[in-house]
Design an enzyme around this catalytic site. Sequence first.
Site, short mmCIF file in Angstrom:
data_model
loop_
_atom_site.label_atom_id
_atom_site.label_comp_id
_atom_site.label_asym_id
_atom_site.label_seq_id
_atom_site.Cartn_x
_atom_site.Cartn_y
_atom_site.Cartn_z
N ASP A 15 0.86 -1.19 0.00
CA ASP A 15 0.00 0.00 0.00
C ASP A 15 0.89 1.24 0.00
O ASP A 15 2.08 1.17 0.35
CB ASP A 15 -0.92 0.02 1.24
CG ASP A 15 -1.83 1.24 1.27
OD1 ASP A 15 -2.28 1.68 0.19
OD2 ASP A 15 -2.07 1.80 2.36
N SER A 16 0.30 2.37 -0.35
CA SER A 16 1.03 3.63 -0.28
C SER A 16 1.38 3.96 1.17
O SER A 16 2.18 4.87 1.41
CB SER A 16 0.19 4.76 -0.86
OG SER A 16 -1.01 4.89 -0.12
N CYS A 78 -4.45 -1.28 -2.05
CA CYS A 78 -4.61 0.16 -2.29
C CYS A 78 -5.48 0.32 -3.52
O CYS A 78 -5.13 -0.18 -4.60
CB CYS A 78 -3.23 0.77 -2.52
SG CYS A 78 -3.29 2.52 -2.98
N GLU A 156 -2.36 8.71 8.13
CA GLU A 156 -0.90 8.46 8.17
C GLU A 156 -0.25 9.11 9.40
O GLU A 156 0.74 8.63 9.90
CB GLU A 156 -0.22 8.99 6.90
CG GLU A 156 -0.42 8.11 5.69
CD GLU A 156 0.33 6.77 5.75
OE1 GLU A 156 1.50 6.77 6.16
OE2 GLU A 156 -0.27 5.74 5.40
N CYS A 188 -11.04 3.30 -0.23
CA CYS A 188 -9.62 3.54 0.04
C CYS A 188 -9.30 2.77 1.31
O CYS A 188 -10.06 2.83 2.29
CB CYS A 188 -9.38 5.04 0.26
SG CYS A 188 -7.74 5.42 0.93
N HIS A 190 -7.24 3.21 3.59
CA HIS A 190 -6.98 3.99 4.80
C HIS A 190 -8.29 4.27 5.57
O HIS A 190 -8.26 4.53 6.77
CB HIS A 190 -6.33 5.33 4.46
CG HIS A 190 -4.86 5.24 4.19
ND1 HIS A 190 -4.34 4.68 3.06
CD2 HIS A 190 -3.78 5.66 4.92
CE1 HIS A 190 -3.01 4.76 3.09
NE2 HIS A 190 -2.66 5.36 4.22
N1 DGL Z 1 -4.76 3.29 0.68
C1 DGL Z 1 -4.75 4.01 -0.56
C2 DGL Z 1 -6.03 3.66 -1.35
O1 DGL Z 1 -6.64 2.65 -1.06
C3 DGL Z 1 -4.50 5.45 -0.31
C4 DGL Z 1 -4.10 6.23 -1.50
C5 DGL Z 1 -3.22 7.41 -1.23
O2 DGL Z 1 -2.07 7.20 -0.88
O3 DGL Z 1 -3.70 8.54 -1.43
O4 DGL Z 1 -6.41 4.32 -2.28
#
Ligand code: DGL
Length: 268
Positions: A15-16, A78, A156, A188, A190
């Site tokens: 993931d990011s 992600c 984050e 998302c 997050h």
């Molecule tokens: N967890 C990522 C998603 O599902 C976040 C994306 C981001 O880094 O903006 O889209």
Amino acid sequence: MQVKHIQEGPIGIFDSGVGGISVLKEVRKLLPFESITYFADSGNCPYGSKTQEEILFLARKHIEFLLEQNCKLIVIACNTITAVAIDCFRSDYRVPFIGMEPALKPAALQTRTKKIGVLATKNTFNGKLFKQTLEKHASGLEVFIQPGYGLVELVEKGEQNSENARRLLEKYLSPMMEKGADTLVLGCTHYPFLKEMIEAVTQNRVAILDPSDAVAAQTKRILSEFDLVSQETDSPSFRFFTTGEKEMAEKFLSFAVSDPFVLEQIPG
Ligand code: DGL
């Protein structure tokens, strides 16, 4: 770069940032004998506002890192990276990839008002996967699309229960609720970490849909299909790499999973 299937390797989860820990938790629950290597690119997060080229460049680098760790299957935990890059990865690498898909199908089955909201990043909404899923499952529904600007950044920083989070969620969710949305799709990974705040802001008047358990179930299916399932006798390992702060990753991990883990910070 071509990589061979490695049957005894870990599952890779990418993931990011820390958001994919919501998926990791479900994968862990469903597949307790699998080793897992997670990569969080928190040092470069958020991806939601980056260009497609930037996302592809970063994601490819980190996928290749996971392949160097012998991952036998990779879960792109992600929605944004799935939207931008999964087709390229599927054609460039030989390991199976599992991606995220917004839970529009269950939302369509469940809504009574026929009005649903979707909260995701701008890049997820712009991707063809979202458009296809919308056409396939949401015809006849009114769908309120809301980019969650700023929410990933708050998660984050560990600020999912802050006043800022409340303020942003009120701004994003009140209009769709006033229009009658009774179901909210979290697009998302997050956002499940904001669930408590979403419940508070919506006063529990919307059903919140998170596809993490469906992604874990799909991971299990694909492992079986490719004959990659680990045996009960294998003792699983759990490694977590982050390009961000170790302390923050540790905080999220310790409330999401109970297993011991190895946590390493690496350059982004
Ligand atoms: N967890 C990522 C998603 O599902 C976040 C994306 C981001 O880094 O903006 O889209």
